[in-house]
Scaffold this active site. Structure first.
Site, PDB file in Angstrom:
ATOM      1  CE  LYS A 151      -6.035  -7.542  -1.703  1.00 10.48           C
ATOM      2  NZ  LYS A 151      -5.778  -7.175  -0.325  1.00 10.48           N
ATOM      3  CE  LYS A 201      -4.422  -1.655   1.286  1.00  9.33           C
ATOM      4  NZ  LYS A 201      -5.377  -2.014   2.331  1.00  9.33           N
ATOM      5  CE  LYS A 259     -13.603  -2.758   0.869  1.00  9.23           C
ATOM      6  NZ  LYS A 259     -12.965  -2.607   2.161  1.00  9.23           N
TER       7      LYS A 259
END
Ligand code: TYM
Length: 338
Positions: free
Chosen positions: A201, A117, A204
């Protein structure tokens, strides 16, 4: 000492939930609710670590209500199971601070999700993103929860929670004070992949909306996304072994099996040797059949935000009734004058 079974899990209110959240976690929550007492949290404090949640107060509040509606629409019963937003139970944040002092930098530096991230420019990542897994440990242990149903991507965070629990128990000489929470990772879709790239993956925060099926997508959007989903030129495999190096085919078959509550070998046998076009139509029909009632119920619930707020308030009161006495013990244990 054995700890009483208690389930806790949560989702971040960032953007809308997707099929990965549903199949990897939410569907299992509904099942577990029949087996053990549960608590389900909307982790709004965690959402502040995400670009889509930070400095967007209206979006965060809307997403918090939407995630709450998704829990209920999927089958979590708020009369039986407290549903609440994390920021309403201040004990999460209190315990997280203590756990910040328990966790070691070396442990945190190993967290792969932070590395993913934060990306290349780690210096610009927030401190919150770095200590995110510590807050997650506090979410679980502030209730002494024993079981945590999550998707595969959360496994490492659960290991950290176990390490923090063990170190606290050891350092403060309170053996067995905190349990060792167990991840519950079940089903055939514990890691749902992007529809555009079988190596990534479903997420969102992926820039492409075509990469995921949102719980708010209508039938046309779902059918369109599945039709455009990336595949390979071969027909569908006839056995598990033939799935090797075919991540997109594997992903679509896993999704089908999870939605149909079938084992994957059965699904492989059913579609063996067929072309993707026919399989995709069957998968789109199945997805719409399973998601449409959830989407409709979410819409109905979201039309009455005051009722959602009432559910969150009541859930937080019930959650605090468990967390406050545990936090009192923690404070005494570490030596805070209370
Ligand atoms: P979040 O909001 O990213 O995801 C919510 C849940 O959905 C699962 N999930 C997936 N499962 C299968 N395939 C996917 N592509 C996929 N994407 C997401 C996640 O594993 C998760 O179970 N850190 C947590 C939130 C959290 C939490 C907690 C969970 C905060 N505190 C305490 C359990 C207990 C997270 O990022 O969720």
């Amino acid at each position: 000492m054995t700890h009483k079974p208690l389930v806790l899990s949560g989702m971040q209110p960032t953007n809308t939930l997707h099929l990965g959240n549903y199949l990897g976690a939410l569907k299992n929550w509904v099942r577990l609710q029949e087996q053990m007492p549960c608590l389900f949290c909307v982790v709004d404090m965690h959402a502040l670590t995400q670009e889509s949640g930070y400095a967007k107060p209206a979006d965060l509040a809307r997403a918090t209500r939407e995630v709450t509606a998704a829990y209920i629409a999927a089958g979590v019963d708020p009369a039986r199971t407290p549903i609440f937003n994390q920021s309403r139970v201040p004990e999460h944040g209190e315990l997280a601070w203590i756990f910040n002092c328990v966790a070691r930098l070396g442990w945190m530096d190993r967290m792969t999700q932070f590395k993913e991230k934060a990306g290349k420019d780690k210096e610009r990542a927030s401190v919150g993103l770095y200590t995110y897994p510590v807050l997650m440990a506090a979410d679980i242990l502030v209730y002494k929860a024993t079981h945590v149903p999550v998707g595969e991507d959360q496994k490492q965070h659960l290991e950290l929670a176990r390490d923090i629990a063990a170190k606290f128990n050891n350092d403060f000489a309170v053996p067995d004070f905190f349990p060792q929470p167990e991840p519950v990772i079940t089903g055939t879709a514990t890691r749902v992949m992007s529809l555009r790239d079988g190596a990534k993956k479903m997420s969102k925060t992926d820039a492409s909306d075509n990469s995921r099926i949102n719980l708010t997508d209508d039938a046309d959007a779902i059918a369109g996304k599945i039709k455009r989903a990336k595949t390979d030129p071969l027909p569908l495999p006839a056995s598990k072994d033939e799935l090797k190096d075919r991540p997109e085919a594997e992903n679509l078959l896993n999704i089908y099996a999870a939605l149909a509550d079938q084992d994957r070998d059965g699904v492989i046998a059913q579609f063996a040797g067929q072309q993707f076009s026919g399989f995709k139509t069957a998968l789109a029909d199945l997805t719409v059949a399973k998601l449409a009632p959830i989407t409709a119920e979410m819409r109905r619930l979201l039309a009455d935000p005051a009722e959602i707020d009432r559910i969150l308030r009541s859930g937080a009161d019930r959650a605090r009734a468990i967390a406050v006495p545990i936090m009192d013990e923690v404070k005494k244990t570490v030596g805070f004058v209370t």
